[in-house]
Design an enzyme around this catalytic site. Structure first.
Site, PDB file in Angstrom:
ATOM      1  CB  SER A 151      -0.912   0.009   1.231  1.00 50.60           C
ATOM      2  OG  SER A 151      -1.789   1.129   1.197  1.00 50.60           O
TER       3      SER A 151
ATOM      4  NE  ARG B 132      -3.749  -3.581  -2.918  1.00 53.12           N
ATOM      5  CZ  ARG B 132      -4.488  -3.461  -1.815  1.00 53.12           C
ATOM      6  NH1 ARG B 132      -3.915  -3.169  -0.653  1.00 53.12           N
ATOM      7  NH2 ARG B 132      -5.786  -3.624  -1.864  1.00 53.12           N
TER       8      ARG B 132
ATOM      9  CB  THR C 110      -5.094   0.794   6.150  1.00 54.14           C
ATOM     10  OG1 THR C 110      -4.281   0.568   4.996  1.00 54.14           O
ATOM     11  CG2 THR C 110      -4.595  -0.081   7.288  1.00 54.14           C
TER      12      THR C 110
ATOM     13  CB  CYS D  45       0.469  -8.075 -16.925  1.00 53.99           C
ATOM     14  SG  CYS D  45       1.383  -9.053 -15.709  1.00 53.99           S
TER      15      CYS D  45
ATOM     16  CB  CYS E 158       1.826 -14.076 -11.097  1.00 56.70           C
ATOM     17  SG  CYS E 158       0.271 -13.431 -10.468  1.00 56.70           S
TER      18      CYS E 158
ATOM     19  CB  CYS F 238      -1.478  -7.031  -9.127  1.00 57.40           C
ATOM     20  SG  CYS F 238      -1.577  -7.313 -10.905  1.00 57.40           S
TER      21      CYS F 238
ATOM     22  CB  CYS G  79      -4.585 -10.746 -15.744  1.00 59.33           C
ATOM     23  SG  CYS G  79      -4.345 -11.842 -14.317  1.00 59.33           S
TER      24      CYS G  79
END
Length: 965
Positions: free
Chosen positions: A463, A712, A748, A909, A934, A937, A940
């Site tokens: 984050s 992410r 959060t 991506c 990968c 996140c 895709c």
């Protein structure tokens, strides 16, 4: 009987009378001196007669008169009548304008027409505020739009020229209102003394002509733009794009015609007289001369002729456009369905063939039949299309497939808990902590188990992060004493709009979402690790490295718990020597806090139809780097946010740059791009790299060293996109349903609060000795009810319209104006709720309709290539395992995504997972999936325009290994 003789005889008979009522006598003329002998008359009532003019000496001699009533007399000529009546206190006319001829009377009624009054040009405070607010909004709003046009990339420069012209015309109306407001201040309290002079003044004439010019040019421009759009939509193949010369000619013609309409009344004084002074444009108090016949005809031609015709043209054009769009959509659907029926389909295998193939795939079966279901064959099983390599692992019923191949390992080990929590993020850990806190407070035995797919708590957490500590204060009021890693309080907060070369600073006013006073810059991975330590101290059982792969159900349909995935399976589906079955965790209630776009949550949405009454979720992708910079440039506590370049106005997104105080000169920087973008050539990663070269960003990073990278997805749907949160045996919390406050760029604190509320509702429910559950899995309705009463709901509701407000012609800038007006001024209390554009996967335009984006090559100093960036994420997966990035149909990436959208998966991506490579035969292309890259996140799964990619969990511990991201 003559009216004059009647008055004369009445006067002779009643020279000493004090009151005289002469209503309804058809009196039409009052001769001079007709009342001169009535020295003692106090009241004179002349209402409802036919009096149309009064001479200067009509009321001479009425030295004692205090009340005069002239109601319902159509006076058209009037002079100052108060000179001969020194004691007159009350005067009544048909129209308030006549009160201007009696400036010294104490009470003259009516004293206003609702706009002007005797005292003021603008009669009341509402009008004054309205005039100034609209004037300022119109002037500065249009100046802002005109000023920003040069910084906005526009696909249609000629259309932009028309918009600027329209803004200029609209701005003139703001100037007109400004002048009216200024003269209202000038005449405040004594307007009746200046009304006639104001009406005759050159200022009134000029400002009136400006109002007319603004109105007519705006009307003509809107008509032209409407007709142009109408021809383009209704007759697309006959439409010829306007060239610059034609557009300039039309605009000049419109302005010339507007000037002619506005200034003809000023030139033709003989015909129009005081046109703008008598038609109400200047809000005149009264008018001695009514509009001439020529002025009345001119007004009819303009307002009931030209403007009415323009309005009808616009109305009919839009009606026709909407009808043609609807008709085209209907026909397109019909033809698309027809084409689908006519095109040859892929080969399908029967259910019996699939059953045989899956049986032959099991260990122990003989010969090469183990791979009789080929890697690229599409099958239909249980009414669902799946790629063959996906069927063997995910489409077969529970109990079949490779997991049953080992003797004695057919059954999964099952364990019981009171509460099972999926996901070791802020929401899951907050819920676990609060459950154990409540259990200790009430001296209850409560077993709480938490599973997390990362190898350790915090390893998959990423984050910004600027943390609002409200929920933390509730969970641990003594968090400072406990050593929570909140080391950097915000000391400086800046925001700006970026152009290609400049940064335009925007003040962050108190109350705006971006105000970070009282917040902390944190490395969220470290904060989550600390939460994990607190949870373990309280007795929570935490299982990192175990990926929850399946939702288990009771026979009554309620959630029973979860199962972790089997491990030790080879890429071809066969078991390896280290094969182990997954574990089942059963619970009274299962809390799902997987994070954004969790794969179990996707199953629950469909199983329980949880998204039936909400709008589709919309997402963004956030990319982040951590740098060590020159200590001289380090400003701990500084928070920087920006919008604008390198994105165009119709692509939602922005950047952040936070200066951390972690013992070394660290900065966390990132870039967020809304996944509802339209251009398939856009690459969020490369936009991020380009942003770092901006003159306001590059100096901070120059000479520094990049030490971490990650990405992410983020939920951006907000209030409108929240699904039903509870179902029998479980509930959703945190970023899984999407509690992120988008304007704040913070989720959060809301995730933690949702976890706290979930824990409190669950604990109260399952410890109730009188609990009678209708299902085996307990349904905790109270969670959603309590959440709606909490500050989370109020916070998300207040900002609900900010994100969807960016879906307008001006895009980002229109959304900022909306935010400034409706959030800052009204705190989101507008009585409407805007809608999102739809699913992000449906927003891409075909590649042929978009312009390719040329990105500069990375310089390896500020900007970097994709693979070297992924290396900094610590991403690792067991190579020999079934792919966790699965395709529903292997032919779609080339036949649809590459053919129509030029393969957007190779650009959206952020880890280089997808690339199109030539077939070995050299004829055609195929999609290659580098699943080992990968970073989890989920972009895709979200953005794929064909929705053909399905993200499922890999073996536990796989994925990125973030260190305090």
């Amino acid at each position: 009987m003559g009216a004059g003789k009647a008055l004369q005889r009445a006067k002779c008979r009643s020279a000493g009378i004090a009151y005289r009522y002469l209503s309804y006598n058809r009196i039409s003329v009052l001769e001079p001196g007709v009342f001169r002998d009535l020295h003692q008359l106090e009241w004179l009532i002349l209402e409802n007669n036919n009096i149309n003019q009064i001479s200067p000496m009509t009321f001479s001699g009425l030295c004692s008169l205090v009340l005069l009533v002239l109601l319902n007399n159509s006076l058209n000529q009037l002079d100052d009548i108060c000179l001969e009546m020194p004691r007159l206190n009350w005067l009544y006319f048909k129209k308030f304008q006549y009160c201007g001829y009696a400036p010294h009377v104490r009470s003259c009624k009516p004293n206003t027409d609702g706009i002007s009054s005797l005292e003021d040009l603008l009669a009341n405070i509402v009008l004054r505020v309205f005039v100034w607010v609209v004037s300022a909004t119109t002037c500065f709003g249009n100046i802002f739009v005109i000023g920003m046009r040069s910084y906005i990339r526009s696909e249609n420069k000629l259309h932009a020229m028309c918009i600027i012209s329209l803004c200029c015309a609209d701005g003139l109306m703001g100037v007109y209102l400004f002048v009216i407001g200024a003269f209202d201040l000038k005449f405040r309290g004594e307007y009746n003394h200046h009304a006639q002079a104001w009406m005759d003044s050159s200022e009134c004439q000029v400002v009136g002509s400006l109002a007319m010019l603004s109105t007519e040019v705006s009307v003509l421009l809107l008509t032209y733009l409407t007709l142009e759009k109408y021809v383009c939509i209704v007759y697309p193949f006959r439409y010829i794009s306007p060239r610059r010369g034609r557009t300039v000619t039309v605009l000049i013609s419109i302005w010339v015609l507007g000037f002619a309409i506005a200034f003809i009344p000023l030139v033709g004084k003989g015909i129009f007289r005081n046109f703008y002074g008598t038609n109400g444009v200047c809000f005149p108090l009264h008018s001695e001369q009514p509009e001439t016949l020529g002025a009345q005809v001119y007004s009819i031609i303009i307002f009931l002729g030209l403007n009415l015709i323009a309005f009808l043209i616009i109305l009919i054009s839009y009606g026709s456009m909407f009808y043609n769009i609807q008709r085209t959509g209907t026909r397109a659907t019909k033809y698309r369905n027809h084409i689908k029926k006519e095109l040859p389909g892929s080969k399908y295998v029967s259910s019996q063939q699939v059953s045989t193939a899956s049986t032959n795939m099991r260990p122990g079966s003989e010969g090469p039949a183990q791979r009789s279901v080929t890697e690229y064959t599409e099958v239909v099983l249980h009414g669902r299309a799946c790629a063959a390599h996906y069927v063997a692992l995910h489409c077969l019923p529970q109990g079949e497939g490779p997991a049953m191949g080992r003797s004695g390992d057919g059954e999964r080990f099952a364990d019981e808990a009171d509460v099972v929590i999926v996901g070791g993020g802020p929401a899951g850990l907050s819920a676990a902590i609060r459950l154990k806190q409540l259990a200790n407070e009430h001296e209850k035995e409560l077993r709480v188990c938490l599973v997390e797919k990362a190898s350790q708590i915090g390893a998959h957490t990423l984050s910004g992060a600027c943390l609002e500590p409200s929920a933390l204060n509730e969970l641990f009021p003594d968090w400072k004493e406990r050593g929570a890693p909140l080391n950097t309080p915000v000391t400086e907060d800046v925001f700006g709009i970026l152009t290609k070369k400049y940064r335009i600073p925007i003040p962050i006013l108190p109350g705006l979402p971006m105000n970070n006073h009282g917040n902390y810059i944190v490395r969220l991975g470290h904060f989550v690790q600390w939460l994990g330590e607190q949870a373990e101290e309280l007795g929570v059982e935490i299982y990192p490295g175990y990926a929850a792969a399946e939702v288990l159900f009771h026979e009554d349909g309620s959630v029973k718990g979860i199962a972790t995935n089997d491990v030790g399976i080879a890429k071809d589906g066969s078991p390896k020597d280290i094969f182990e079955r997954g574990m089942e965790l059963h619970a009274k209630v299962t809390l799902f806090g997987e994070g954004c776009h969790g794969h179990l949550a996707k199953q629950l949405y469909k199983h329980y139809n949880l998204r039936e009454h909400c709008q589709p979720q919309t997402y963004a992708i956030g990319l982040k780097e951590v740098w060590v910079i020159d200590e001289k440039k380090w400003r701990p506590g500084r928070v920087e946010h920006s919008v604008g370049w390198p994105l165009d106005r119709n692509t939602y997104g922005g950047s952040f740059l936070y200066h951390l105080n972690e013992g070394e000169p660290l900065v966390a920087l990132g870039f967020v791009v809304g996944l509802d973008y339209q251009n398939p050539y856009l690459s969020p990663f490369r936009e991020f790299q380009r942003w770092k070269h901006h003159p306001s960003v590059a100096p901070t990073l120059e000479g520094g060293n990049r030490i971490a990278y990650g990405a992410r997805a983020l939920n951006e749907g907000g209030y409108q996109s929240l699904p039903k949160l509870t179902f029998p045996g479980g509930l959703l919390m945190g970023c899984s349903p999407g509690f992120m406050n988008v304007p704040k760029i913070k989720g959060t604190h809301t995730a933690m609060k949702s976890g706290i509320l979930a824990a409190e509702a669950v604990f109260s429910k399952i410890t109730d000795e009188d609990l009678q559950s209708e299902t085996a899995g307990v349904h905790v309705h109270e969670y959603e009810e309590n959440l709606r009463k909490s500050w989370i709901w109020k916070e998300l509701y207040a900002v609900r319209n900010i994100r969807p407000s960016f879906h307008n012609y001006f895009g980002l800038y229109g959304g900022m104006v909306y935010t400034g007006i409706f959030y800052w001024m009204f705190r989101g209390k507008e009585p409407w709720t805007l809608k999102h554009a739809g699913r992000d996967s449906a927003q891409l335009k075909p590649a042929k309709d978009c312009t390719p984006i040329e990105y500069p090559k990375p310089d390896s100093k500020l900007s970097f290539d994709l693979l070297s960036s992924v290396a900094l994420s610590g991403t690792n997966h067991e190579h020999d395992q079934p792919p966790h990035l699965t395709l529903m149909n292997d032919s779609v990436p080339v036949a649809q995504n590459l053919a129509i959208y030029d393969g957007p998966e190779q650009r959206f991506c952020p880890a280089g997972v997808y690339e199109f490579v030539p077939l070995e035969s050299g004829e055609g292309m195929r999609l290659q999936i580098n699943a080992q890259n990968c970073v989890h996140c989920k972009t895709c799964d979200i953005k794929d325009p064909s929705q053909n990619i399905n993200w499922v969990v890999p073996e536990g511990s796989g994925g990125p290994a973030y260190n305090g991201m």
